[in-house]
Motif scaffolding. Structure first.
Motif, PDB file in Angstrom:
ATOM      1  N   LYS A 187       2.151  -1.179   6.392  1.00 44.58           N
ATOM      2  CA  LYS A 187       2.260  -2.678   6.741  1.00 44.58           C
ATOM      3  C   LYS A 187       2.201  -3.410   5.386  1.00 44.58           C
ATOM      4  CE  LYS A 187       0.619  -6.574   8.713  1.00 44.58           C
ATOM      5  NZ  LYS A 187       1.568  -7.175   9.736  1.00 44.58           N
ATOM      6  N   VAL A 188       3.226  -4.574   5.320  1.00 42.70           N
ATOM      7  CA  VAL A 188       3.326  -5.357   4.284  1.00 42.70           C
ATOM      8  C   VAL A 188       2.831  -6.704   4.457  1.00 42.70           C
ATOM      9  CG1 VAL A 188       5.187  -6.224   2.589  1.00 42.70           C
ATOM     10  CG2 VAL A 188       5.500  -4.078   3.400  1.00 42.70           C
ATOM     11  N   ALA A 189       1.793  -6.808   3.910  1.00 40.32           N
ATOM     12  CA  ALA A 189       1.307  -8.455   4.208  1.00 40.32           C
ATOM     13  C   ALA A 189       2.231  -9.596   3.708  1.00 40.32           C
ATOM     14  CB  ALA A 189       0.124  -8.664   3.288  1.00 40.32           C
ATOM     15  N   GLY A 190       2.241 -10.635   4.602  1.00 35.18           N
ATOM     16  CA  GLY A 190       3.027 -11.797   4.322  1.00 35.18           C
ATOM     17  C   GLY A 190       2.537 -12.389   3.009  1.00 35.18           C
ATOM     18  N   LEU A 191       3.412 -13.465   2.918  1.00 33.68           N
ATOM     19  CA  LEU A 191       3.220 -14.144   1.523  1.00 33.68           C
ATOM     20  C   LEU A 191       2.373 -15.712   1.667  1.00 33.68           C
ATOM     21  CD1 LEU A 191       6.910 -14.133  -0.277  1.00 33.68           C
ATOM     22  CD2 LEU A 191       4.721 -12.695  -0.892  1.00 33.68           C
ATOM     23  N   GLY A 192       2.287 -15.824   3.016  1.00 28.21           N
ATOM     24  CA  GLY A 192       1.257 -16.992   3.457  1.00 28.21           C
ATOM     25  C   GLY A 192       2.341 -18.217   3.383  1.00 28.21           C
TER      26      GLY A 192
ATOM     27  N   THR B 109       5.829  -4.683   9.307  1.00 34.42           N
ATOM     28  CA  THR B 109       5.627  -3.245   9.228  1.00 34.42           C
ATOM     29  C   THR B 109       6.956  -2.691   8.842  1.00 34.42           C
ATOM     30  OG1 THR B 109       3.729  -2.942  10.537  1.00 34.42           O
ATOM     31  CG2 THR B 109       4.660  -1.343  10.107  1.00 34.42           C
ATOM     32  N   VAL B 110       7.170  -2.032   7.714  1.00 33.61           N
ATOM     33  CA  VAL B 110       8.334  -1.161   7.392  1.00 33.61           C
ATOM     34  C   VAL B 110       8.086   0.229   7.332  1.00 33.61           C
ATOM     35  CG1 VAL B 110      10.077  -1.076   5.614  1.00 33.61           C
ATOM     36  CG2 VAL B 110       8.993  -3.424   6.390  1.00 33.61           C
TER      37      VAL B 110
ATOM     38  N   PRO C  75       0.618  -1.270  -0.002  1.00 32.49           N
ATOM     39  CA  PRO C  75       0.065  -0.218  -0.037  1.00 32.49           C
ATOM     40  C   PRO C  75       0.756   1.249   0.036  1.00 32.49           C
ATOM     41  CG  PRO C  75       0.052  -0.911   2.263  1.00 32.49           C
ATOM     42  CD  PRO C  75       0.757  -1.881   1.204  1.00 32.49           C
ATOM     43  N   HIS C  76       0.343   2.252  -0.569  1.00 29.80           N
ATOM     44  CA  HIS C  76       0.768   3.530  -0.616  1.00 29.80           C
ATOM     45  C   HIS C  76       0.619   4.308   0.817  1.00 29.80           C
ATOM     46  CE1 HIS C  76       2.607   7.531  -1.843  1.00 29.80           C
ATOM     47  NE2 HIS C  76       1.264   8.005  -1.552  1.00 29.80           N
ATOM     48  N   SER C  77       1.439   4.922   1.445  1.00 30.31           N
ATOM     49  CA  SER C  77       1.289   5.463   2.731  1.00 30.31           C
ATOM     50  C   SER C  77       1.991   7.048   2.742  1.00 30.31           C
ATOM     51  CB  SER C  77       1.613   4.594   3.787  1.00 30.31           C
ATOM     52  OG  SER C  77       3.122   4.597   3.863  1.00 30.31           O
ATOM     53  N   GLY C  78       1.254   8.115   3.076  1.00 31.67           N
ATOM     54  CA  GLY C  78       1.955   9.268   3.420  1.00 31.67           C
ATOM     55  C   GLY C  78       2.414   9.726   1.987  1.00 31.67           C
TER      56      GLY C  78
ATOM     57  N   PRO D 122       8.998 -16.198   9.988  1.00 29.80           N
ATOM     58  CA  PRO D 122       7.765 -15.755  10.362  1.00 29.80           C
ATOM     59  C   PRO D 122       7.172 -14.781   9.805  1.00 29.80           C
ATOM     60  CG  PRO D 122       9.021 -16.286  12.276  1.00 29.80           C
ATOM     61  CD  PRO D 122       9.992 -16.363  11.123  1.00 29.80           C
ATOM     62  N   GLU D 123       8.010 -13.528   9.396  1.00 22.03           N
ATOM     63  CA  GLU D 123       7.667 -12.361   8.937  1.00 22.03           C
ATOM     64  C   GLU D 123       7.237 -12.776   7.573  1.00 22.03           C
ATOM     65  OE1 GLU D 123      10.197 -11.467  12.094  1.00 22.03           O
ATOM     66  OE2 GLU D 123      10.498 -12.760  10.431  1.00 22.03           O
TER      67      GLU D 123
END
Length: 404
Positions: free
Chosen positions: A237-242, A232-233, A206-209, A225-226
């Motif tokens: 928030k960067v979603a995991g790949l599963g 969060t970077v 996602p784009h933020s700020g 695990p990440e």
């Protein structure tokens, strides 16, 4: 005639060199071409030239028409008419003839729909959008037909989509696994199978700020695990790949069609799990099941990363795994890349495109053995047999090969 491939051995230590040696790359139509990687290309049979980047070959039910789907359109070879090029940028390597041969249904690629063409004049009759009900950016990657119903895999939205192309509308959308890639329908129309080629579940960052879109470095390592749950970077928030071990990843799903709407009945993993024990260490990249073929009550699956073809029963019980390798000396290496498949009408021969070897493997499916290899053009990926089984048609990157 079957042309066997060979590798040149330099020493007992299993050292190899490119067959061309120091010869320069060149194209020799009708002769032996030299590829930039030093391999020799000596396809057999006739050559039917199409547009650039040919990815699919289709044969009409009576065998009189051959269609090759490529960049910017498709090329038609008709026994009763000259070669015909149909130009369209809205196309993907997916399509099928209706059982009576009067219509050709093609994917419109990034345009997110299906196109219906009349046969044999190949005039576009209609276009059916698959987008809708909250879904957009659809991309149909494979199509199978039964009557006026088209079953399609939407690789972008990870769905199995049912379309009534007679009525021109979407009938249903049901969930598939990660990156559903190919389809097979049982002859009785009671079951449909989907090969999910994807390993991870990708999402848009996602784009933020005022931060530029995207990331300047990978947000996590794999495995970790990440990578599964996300991280969060810099406030984003960067979603995991599963997890790559869930049934969604690199698997075969069977759907029951008895109710009219596809319903998931069973899920099985194809090939080797990622990091599973394999020749020379652990499996890297998973299995990548990219081809399905239902023939004589058997479901065949080509696993591109494993260099295997697996045979399943109709209820997805694993019956056999056939390893593909051009020589015992390289049996522990990978790079055959099995892809498209076709079978002889009597089911006694299974033809498998070996994209990495520029050849077609001829298998005895009853014994699980390789009988030989047919030299093809560069990177064969799709194959079809004539109705009488006397001819095979192979789609390579620069054209269709036709041979007995």
């Amino acid at each position: 005639m079957i042309a066997l491939l060979a590798l040149a051995v330099l020493s007992p230590a299993d050292s190899f060199r490119a067959p061309a040696g120091f010869d320069v790359a060149r194209v020799v139509p009708g002769g032996t071409s030299v590829l930039p990687n030093g391999r020799l290309l000596t396809p057999i049979g006739d050559r039917l030239y199409t547009g650039e980047d040919l990815w699919k070959v289709l044969i009409s039910p009576n065998g009189s028409i051959i269609v090759g789907i490529h960049d910017d359109g498709f090329t038609v070879y008709d026994h009763e008419a000259p070669r015909h090029l149909v130009s369209t940028k809205d196309i993907a390597p997916a399509g099928a003839f209706t059982s009576d041969g009067t219509r050709l249904i093609l994917s419109e690629g990034d345009d997110g729909g299906l196109a219906v063409y009349s046969v044999p004049d190949f005039k576009k009759l209609s276009s059916i959008s698959v987008n809708g009900d909250g879904y957009k950016d659809s991309y149909i990657n494979d199509i199978v037909l039964r009557g006026s119903t088209a079953y399609c895999v939407d690789v972008a939205n990870q769905l199995l989509v049912t379309v009534d192309f007679g009525a021109g509308k979407v009938v249903s959308r049901v969930r598939a696994g990660r990156e559903p890639y190919s389809l097979a329908l049982s002859p009785d129309g009671k079951r449909i199978y989907v090969a999910n080629i994807g390993l991870f579940d990708y999402t848009i960052v996602p784009h933020s700020g005022g931060t530029p879109r995207g990331l300047s470095k990978p947000p996590f390592a794999f495995p970790s695990p990440e990578s599964v749950k996300g991280v969060t970077v810099d406030g984003t928030k960067v979603a995991g790949l599963g997890s790559p071990y869930v049934p969604d990843a690199q698997s075969i799903w069977m759907y029951d069609l008895s109710s009219g709407t596809p319903t998931v009945a069973k899920e099985v993993k194809a090939g080797l799990l990622i990091h599973a024990p394999a020749d020379g260490g652990k499996s890297v990249g998973g299995s990548a099941p990219n081809g399905l073929l239902f023939d004589h009550e058997r479901l065949f699956v080509s696993n591109a990363n494993n260099d295997t073809v697996q045979e399943f029963s109709p209820d997805l019980k694993l019956l056999r795994t056939i390893k593909l390798s051009p020589s015992p000396a390289v049996a522990k290496l990978r790079g055959v890349i099995p892809s498209g498949m076709a079978a002889s009408p009597d089911g006694k021969r299974l033809y498998v495109c070996e994209s990495g070897l520029n050849s077609v493997a001829v298998l005895d499916p009853d014994k699980g053995t390789t009988l030989g290899r047919v030299s093809s053009g560069w990177f064969p990926n799709s194959i079809a047999t004539s109705p009488d089984g006397g001819t095979i048609y192979v789609a390579t990157q620069k054209g269709i090969g036709r041979g007995p």
